[in-house]
Write a protein that holds these residues in place. Sequence first.
Motif, mmCIF file in Angstrom:
data_model
loop_
_atom_site.group_PDB
_atom_site.id
_atom_site.type_symbol
_atom_site.label_atom_id
_atom_site.label_comp_id
_atom_site.label_asym_id
_atom_site.label_seq_id
_atom_site.Cartn_x
_atom_site.Cartn_y
_atom_site.Cartn_z
ATOM 1 N N ARG A 25 49.055 25.774 36.978
ATOM 2 C CA ARG A 25 48.650 26.273 38.066
ATOM 3 C C ARG A 25 50.144 26.866 38.409
ATOM 4 N NH1 ARG A 25 45.670 21.556 38.628
ATOM 5 N NH2 ARG A 25 43.622 21.986 39.545
ATOM 6 N N ARG A 29 49.213 32.953 44.530
ATOM 7 C CA ARG A 29 47.956 33.658 45.085
ATOM 8 C C ARG A 29 48.726 34.452 46.519
ATOM 9 N NH1 ARG A 29 44.097 29.817 47.679
ATOM 10 N NH2 ARG A 29 42.872 31.529 48.401
ATOM 11 N N ARG A 51 41.210 32.001 32.842
ATOM 12 C CA ARG A 51 41.457 32.006 34.143
ATOM 13 C C ARG A 51 40.469 31.589 35.079
ATOM 14 N NH1 ARG A 51 45.156 36.296 37.359
ATOM 15 N NH2 ARG A 51 44.200 36.126 39.157
ATOM 16 N N GLU A 53 39.439 29.900 39.269
ATOM 17 C CA GLU A 53 39.817 29.037 40.565
ATOM 18 C C GLU A 53 39.330 28.057 40.742
ATOM 19 O OE1 GLU A 53 38.791 31.482 44.185
ATOM 20 O OE2 GLU A 53 40.119 33.400 43.482
ATOM 21 N N ASP A 54 40.183 26.881 41.154
ATOM 22 C CA ASP A 54 39.673 25.617 41.479
ATOM 23 C C ASP A 54 38.972 25.606 42.942
ATOM 24 O OD1 ASP A 54 41.723 25.471 43.291
ATOM 25 O OD2 ASP A 54 43.015 24.252 41.959
ATOM 26 N N ASN A 58 43.070 27.924 44.232
ATOM 27 C CA ASN A 58 44.059 28.201 43.326
ATOM 28 C C ASN A 58 43.833 28.633 42.326
ATOM 29 O OD1 ASN A 58 46.071 26.542 45.151
ATOM 30 N ND2 ASN A 58 45.109 24.806 44.391
ATOM 31 N N VAL A 60 44.009 28.978 38.424
ATOM 32 C CA VAL A 60 44.307 28.008 37.282
ATOM 33 C C VAL A 60 44.155 28.738 35.731
ATOM 34 C CG1 VAL A 60 43.437 25.811 36.195
ATOM 35 C CG2 VAL A 60 43.276 26.314 38.722
ATOM 36 N N ALA A 229 50.238 26.654 44.595
ATOM 37 C CA ALA A 229 49.398 26.097 44.765
ATOM 38 C C ALA A 229 49.162 25.069 45.602
ATOM 39 C CB ALA A 229 49.020 25.208 43.548
ATOM 40 N N ALA A 237 47.574 20.077 42.916
ATOM 41 C CA ALA A 237 48.286 21.295 43.067
ATOM 42 C C ALA A 237 49.490 21.412 42.113
ATOM 43 C CB ALA A 237 48.817 21.392 44.652
#
Length: 270
Positions: A25, A29, A51, A53-54, A58, A60, A229, A237
Amino acid sequence: MRARVSLQIEASYSEPTRSANQVLRLTPRPFDGLHVLDWFVGVEPVATLRRSEDGFGNIVHSCSHAGPLEKIVITAEGLVETQDVAGVARGLNEKQPLDLFLRPHEDAEEIAAFAAKELGGEKDRLSRLHLLMAALHEKLNHAPSDAAPRPVADVFADGEGSAREIAQVLVAAMRAQDIPARFVSGLLLDGAEGAAFHAWAEAYIDDIGWIGFDAALGFCPRDTHLRLAHGVGFFGAAPRRAAISGYAEEKVEKRLTISAARQASWQIQQ
C-alpha cells in the motif's frame, strides 16, 4: 507543496528463500488535499504487479516471486501536490460504515480512563479530539521506528512509542469516547521524521467528515503529511506486508528521498 518522493525498500534474506508474496500500500489516493501528478511502484527481480483496491478503497499492489531469492527491492516514487486542509480528508469515496470504526481495542481500559479524565466535562466533539491529541502528545514520547506496533496497553504503560504506536493509542482513546476512528499510514514530506514511514489517526465528526490528528507531532496533518492508506488498525493500512517460504530471516532497509518546495502565493492565485 509540490514534492518529488522516492522510497526504496530493500528486503534481504539470511539464506535464499523459496518464494515470497507481498502486498503493498504505497500509492497515495487523490482527495481534496492531494493531487497525484505522477506515481510509480516497481519491484526487482521483476514480477507482475497486480493493482486493485481493498475494502477501504486503498490502492494495493500485490506480487509473487519464485525463488531462490536473496533480496527484493521495492521502489515507490512520484510527484505530488499537497494542500494544508487542516487535516480534513474529503473526497476519498468512503466504502465502509462508521460502525466499523467503533470497534474497541483489547486491554484499553487504562487508556479509556485517561481519556475520560483529560476530557473532563468538555462536550464539543472537535474540542474533545484536540484535547485528546494534546494529552497523548504530552504523555507519550515519540521514538521514531518502522517496526510493527506493539499492543496499545504496552505502549501506554511504557510512555513511549513510534508514530504508528501512538496513532493506535489515539484511535483506542477516540473509540473509548464512542467516536469513530481509524488508523492512517503515510510519509512526512519535510524530512523531520527519523523513520521512513509516519502514521496518525482520523476521527469522524458530523457535518465535517474525517479529520486527522497526529499525536506523535502534536498537531493535525498539514501539507507535509502524504497519506498512503487507512484501515481499522495498522495491519489494514500497512505500507508493506510479506510472507516468505522457508526459514530465512528477513532484514529490511528503507531509503526515503524527498525534494519539496512550497509555491509563492502569487503562483497559486486564480
